[in-house]
Design an enzyme around this catalytic site. Structure first.
Site, mmCIF file in Angstrom:
data_model
loop_
_atom_site.group_PDB
_atom_site.id
_atom_site.type_symbol
_atom_site.label_atom_id
_atom_site.label_comp_id
_atom_site.label_asym_id
_atom_site.label_seq_id
_atom_site.Cartn_x
_atom_site.Cartn_y
_atom_site.Cartn_z
ATOM 1 N N ARG A 19 -3.218 2.738 8.987
ATOM 2 C CA ARG A 19 -3.421 1.567 8.603
ATOM 3 C C ARG A 19 -2.204 0.849 8.173
ATOM 4 N NH1 ARG A 19 -8.206 2.342 4.744
ATOM 5 N NH2 ARG A 19 -8.359 4.602 4.605
ATOM 6 N N SER B 130 15.317 -42.024 -17.140
ATOM 7 C CA SER B 130 14.102 -41.000 -16.833
ATOM 8 C C SER B 130 14.109 -41.115 -15.307
ATOM 9 C CB SER B 130 12.856 -41.668 -17.400
ATOM 10 O OG SER B 130 11.602 -41.177 -17.098
ATOM 11 N N TYR C 184 13.175 -33.219 -20.887
ATOM 12 C CA TYR C 184 11.791 -33.248 -20.929
ATOM 13 C C TYR C 184 11.301 -33.702 -19.615
ATOM 14 C CZ TYR C 184 11.909 -38.464 -21.173
ATOM 15 O OH TYR C 184 11.895 -39.655 -20.762
ATOM 16 N N LYS D 198 0.851 -1.235 -0.063
ATOM 17 C CA LYS D 198 -0.085 -0.027 0.145
ATOM 18 C C LYS D 198 0.703 1.467 0.033
ATOM 19 C CE LYS D 198 -3.765 0.193 2.807
ATOM 20 N NZ LYS D 198 -4.998 0.666 2.034
ATOM 21 N N GLY E 77 -7.794 -7.583 5.369
ATOM 22 C CA GLY E 77 -8.800 -7.716 6.616
ATOM 23 C C GLY E 77 -7.923 -8.376 7.749
ATOM 24 N N HIS F 3 -1.635 -45.224 -4.835
ATOM 25 C CA HIS F 3 -2.163 -45.681 -6.253
ATOM 26 C C HIS F 3 -3.148 -44.830 -6.450
ATOM 27 C CE1 HIS F 3 -4.638 -48.307 -8.501
ATOM 28 N NE2 HIS F 3 -3.465 -48.583 -8.960
ATOM 29 N N MET G 266 -5.192 -7.229 9.502
ATOM 30 C CA MET G 266 -4.618 -6.431 10.467
ATOM 31 C C MET G 266 -5.542 -5.260 10.793
ATOM 32 S SD MET G 266 -0.706 -6.838 9.425
ATOM 33 C CE MET G 266 -0.796 -6.439 7.866
ATOM 34 N N ARG H 41 -3.514 -1.610 -6.487
ATOM 35 C CA ARG H 41 -2.527 -2.632 -6.693
ATOM 36 C C ARG H 41 -3.083 -3.599 -7.760
ATOM 37 N NH1 ARG H 41 -5.107 -4.821 -0.801
ATOM 38 N NH2 ARG H 41 -7.275 -5.477 -1.756
ATOM 39 N N CYS I 165 9.645 -38.855 -14.897
ATOM 40 C CA CYS I 165 8.506 -39.092 -15.355
ATOM 41 C C CYS I 165 7.450 -39.126 -13.952
ATOM 42 C CB CYS I 165 8.166 -40.461 -15.895
ATOM 43 S SG CYS I 165 8.988 -41.828 -15.166
#
Ligand code: PEP
Ligand code: MG
Length: 897
Positions: free
Chosen positions: A102, A783, A870, A32, A111, A474, A113, A358, A850
């Site tokens: 604030r 892999s 990959y 802020k 909301g 599983h 604080m 913001r 994988c």
């Protein structure tokens, strides 16, 4: 020490067209404060003020809750600057400056604080305010609001006390709404409020504005450590060490008559992304009235009002001149920040003031649209657009989700194992799921846990719930692969299979009762809940196209059925990175032959049974190769321990024996013989190939024959990658390589053709990673099977760890479940070592991942850093992986700059 403290700047001023800070100083000034400074420098109408830094908050906590020694002087100086700009004076009886106090942390914590408004009012200044505004009623209404808020936030007095006093007054006067009270009435309320405060705390309500100010600053710092704030920080991974800033800003009043108003706005629609100003406002009101919901706010624009069929005027109609200025300002803000803004504003007697801006929070759908639109409008580059969308949020777009406005009757919570939501009738067995699901009924399969035998029932169900099991159990892995929503490890669910019901939180749910599950939150709900269907709009395709242009990592899918493979290609997979062949063995047409193979007493018997399986396996591979049209397909040879294919209970054994003509006693004996204490560390993976080479020979033959068949049809030649699981030693790999090549050669000689294939290994054991050089002598690709690698590195079971991992996460020992997001330090180090040592021996060794981590954005970023070729993940996560891979590539490039 003293010297550095003298020099430390704790206070940064803004207002009057300039500022000490700017938007880049969020860490020091909070979100802020930094944006208020930035707006001031842009010359936008911001009420002047100053920000006490987050460092001051940290100092406060590091030093026994005391302020830095020279903070008071700097605050006094800040106040003087504000006085100069406003022409008012703090505490001045005739021309009082009032301020708001604030909180404002680095990340927004809505909301959580505390805030105090109208500070600076006392018995004298209230008279000044009355004269200045020409509105005595307004002045005393403001004063009573201040007393109530300050007493609650700073003096810790219950706000009910004030509400009761006000209600007494209204009853006595027979007035029902606050607006019916006159100046005199409010004066009387103020007097009673002050008396009540004095009675409660044994001291009068503080009249000295400076005492009020420091009370409020202390309360804001203290609110950084309140329970709500702590909980919010834990939920959103916000470190305590960030601290909060305090913004002290001159008050402006939206409640000074009909020329005044207050409101909130988004520069675009935050749920759809539509490029239209969106928001609401209230005439003659203060900020908290908009959120409090006592009066219904009005839309900002005429068109929105008309669409809603609202009679009351919009801001555009009620305050046309201010609205025109406002539109101009918010347009400037969006162009300046180059993103959709979330704005708070106030109009005081016809003058516009900006109180906050913001980057606005938004849904995944809006995020996509805003990013694509901003890039098309030329405000950001395509790469920036790619960076603007959270990859994991794409989940929201790929599965049906629960309508956020619909109420949820939650009866249990488990792990969010596979995203999406589903509603259906409860069934407790895979067979029933298959029967009912197959005939078109929507069913939810509820199980203690699932096993490979349940796979067809899982496929027929709309969703799956298990009482046990973690994120890589599983049920979780298979459900993600199928794109079925799944909640795993819902420990609150107690299944009574005999009674045909489960109990959770005191509710009894019987078979065929309807429940809904949300696999994105882990919730299980009673009854049905309204859903929103997925929509892969044009923006989705556009952004994914931009992502594909910048990513380096290829993205493949884990898939073994035609349906999975097709889904994966639809989502843009560039091959299959893991085809788990065991899933193909559970088909009822083959399980008998598989069991026959397991029961066989000798090699000849096994081979006879395998010969029955061969044509079916070949057919599977032909199908996959055709769908993948020449893209690489990694096929993993049989992995699980064989006992998983045998019936377990006596009942099952009898049923199987009867159905297949197999000997029941032998079945029982064999199952007992095969029983293992630690099956995950047992006779599984390539150990099966070493013990029973004929099994792997059959599979290699099926793969190569299938490739020949597809190539012979004139289709793009498949490139099978034959992968051996759970390899630990170079010698093992050598044996497997020879087996594979020998079999492939035989087939190719029989067919008289040549096709390319590759032989490689999974890296799933720490020894395999450490001795990767030995493996690379014989393996053409690695892999990383990070499910098993995580399990074997930590010595934590992937199936049971859900029961105790939460305690580890709560106690901060683990940041995240290591089965969900790669443990980059430990398991990641093993991956790095394996990549390095593998490449040292075979520079072009192909490297992929994988395990489930292949679809997790943070883990994908790690794969980019290590330079894997990959990632492979379940089909529904392919788009997430494509976007995450693009972001990782951009991130790496930026680092090199
Ligand atoms: C792994 O272990 O990471 C892997 C992909 O294999 P599976 O999950 O089938 O054991
Ligand atoms: Mg594995």
């Amino acid at each position: 020490m003293a010297d550095t403290m003298v020099k430390t700047r704790w206070v940064y001023a803004f207002g009057g067209g300039s500022a000490d800070g700017d938007a880049s100083m969020k860490n020091l000034l909070g979100g802020k404060g930094a944006n208020l400074a930035e707006m001031s420098s842009l010359g936008l109408p911001v009420p002047p003020g100053f920000t006490i830094t987050t460092e001051a908050c940290n100092h406060y906590y590091d030093n026994g809750q005391t302020y830095p020694p020279n903070l008071k002087d700097q605050v006094a100086e800040g106040l003087r600057t504000v006085e100069k700009i406003t022409g008012k004076a703090f505490g001045d009886a005739s021309n009082p400056l009032l301020v708001s106090v604030r909180s404002g942390a680095r990340a927004s914590m809505p909301g959580m604080m505390d805030t105090v408004l109208n500070l600076g009012l006392n018995d004298e200044t209230v008279e000044g305010l009355a004269k200045l505004s020409g509105d005595r009623r307004f002045a005393f209404d403001s004063y009573r609001r201040f007393i109530q808020m300050y007493s609650n936030v700073v003096l810790d007095l219950d706000h009910h006390m004030f509400e009761e006093i006000l209600d007494d007054h209204k009853d006595r006067l027979d007035i029902h709404v606050d607006t019916g009270l006159s100046a005199e009435h409010w004066e009387a309320v103020v007097a009673d409020y002050k008396r009540a405060v004095e009675d409660e705390r044994g001291a009068p309500f503080p009249q000295d504005p400076n005492e009020q100010l420091w009370g409020a600053v202390g309360a804001v710092f203290a609110s950084w450590m309140n329970d709500r704030a702590k909980f919010y920080r834990r939920m959103h991974d916000i470190p305590e060490s960030w601290g909060t800033a305090v913004n002290i800003q001159s008050m402006v009043f939206g409640n000074m008559g009909d020329g005044s108003a207050t409101g909130v706005a988004f520069t675009r629609n935050p749920s759809t992304g539509d490029n239209r100003l969106y928001g609401e406002f209230l005439i003659n009101a203060q900020g908290e009235d908009v959120v409090a919901g006592i009066r219904t706010p009005q839309p900002l624009t005429k068109i929105a009002r008309e669409e809603m069929g609202d009679k009351n005027p919009s801001m555009e109609e009620a305050l046309p001149e201010v609205f025109a200025q406002f539109k101009d300002v918010v347009g400037k803000l969006e162009r300046h920040y180059r993103d959709m803004q979330d704005i708070e504003f106030t109009v005081e007697q016809g003058r516009l003031y900006m109180l906050q801006t913001r980057n606005g929070k938004r849904t995944a759908k809006a995020a996509l649209k805003v990013a694509v639109d901003l890039a098309t409008e030329g405000l950001i580059t395509k790469e920036e657009a790619v960076m603007r969308v959270e990859p994991a949020s794409l989940d929201q777009l790929l599965h049906p989700t629960i309508d956020p406005s619909s109420p949820r009757d939650v009866i249990a919570t488990g792990l969010p194992a596979s995203p999406g939501a589903a509603t259906g009738k409860v069934v407790f067995t895979a067979e029933e799921a298959e029967k009912l699901g197959g005939s078109g009924e929507a069913v939810i399969l509820v199980r203690e846990e699932t096993s490979p035998e349940d796979i067809r029932g899982m496929d027929a169900a709309r969703g799956i719930v298990t009482a046990r099991g973690g994120m890589t159990s599983h049920a979780a892995v298979v459900a993600r692969g199928m794109g079925r929503p799944c909640v795993s490890g819902a420990g609150e669910i107690h299944i009574d299979g005999r009674a045909g019901e489960f109990r959770a939180r005191g509710e009894v749910i019987r078979a065929y009762d309807v429940i809904t599950i949300d696999g994105s939150t882990g919730q299980v709900m009673k009854g049905s809940v309204k859903m929103i269907e997925p929509e892969l709009s044009g923006d989705f395709g556009t952004l994914m196209g931009w992502a594909d242009q910048v990513r380096r990592l290829k993205v493949r899918a884990n898939a073994e059925t035609a349906l999975d493979a097709e889904t994966a290609r639809g989502f843009g997979a560039e091959g299959i990175g893991l085809c788990r062949t065991e899933h193909m063995f559970f088909d009822p047409a083959r399980i008998a032959a598989v069991r026959e193979m397991i029961l066989a007493d000798d090699v000849a018997g096994r081979k006879a049974a395998l010969a029955k399986i061969l044509p079916m396996q070949r057919k599977d591979f032909v199908e996959l190769f055709k769908i993948m049209e020449g893209l690489p397909v990694t096929i993993r040879l049989l992995d699980p321990p064989l006992h998983e294919f045998l019936p377990h209970t006596e009942e099952d054994v009898q049923a199987v024996a009867q159905a297949t003509g197999l000997d029941a006693a032998k079945l029982m004996r064999r199952a007992a013989e095969m029983h293992e204490v630690n099956p995950m560390l047992g006779h599984r993976g390539c150990r099966l190939g070493v013990s029973y080479p004929e099994i792997y020979e059959m599979q290699v033959r099926a793969i190569i024959e299938a490739a020949c068949e597809v190539a012979a049809e004139g289709r793009p030649a498949p490139i099978p990658e034959i992968m051996h699981p759970l390899v630990a030693k170079g010698e093992e790999m050598k044996f497997l390589r020879q087996l594979t090549d020998r079999t492939a050669k035989e087939v190719l000689a029989e067919k008289g053709v040549t096709i390319q294939y590759m032989v490689g290994t999974m890296v799933e054991l720490p020894r395999a990673a450490i001795r990767a050089g030995d493996l690379a002598e014989h393996a053409e690709f690695f892999s990383f099977g990070t499910n098993d690698l995580t399990q074997t590195t930590f010595g934590i079971s992937r199936d049971d760890s859900g029961r105790f991992l939460n305690a580890y996460i709560e106690k901060g020992i683990f940041d995240k479940d290591p089965f969900v997001s790669l443990d980059q330090e430990g398991v990641g180090d093993l991956i790095k070592i394996a990549a390095e040592r593998g490449r040292a021996v075979r520079p072009d060794v192909k490297l992929g991942i994988c395990g489930e981590h292949g679809g997790d954005p943070a883990s994908i970023e790690f794969c980019e850093k290590v330079g894997l070729d990959y990632v492979s993940c379940s089909p529904y996560r392919v788009p997430i992986a494509r976007l995450a891979a693009a972001q990782a590539a951009i991130g790496e490039r930026e680092k090199d700059r």
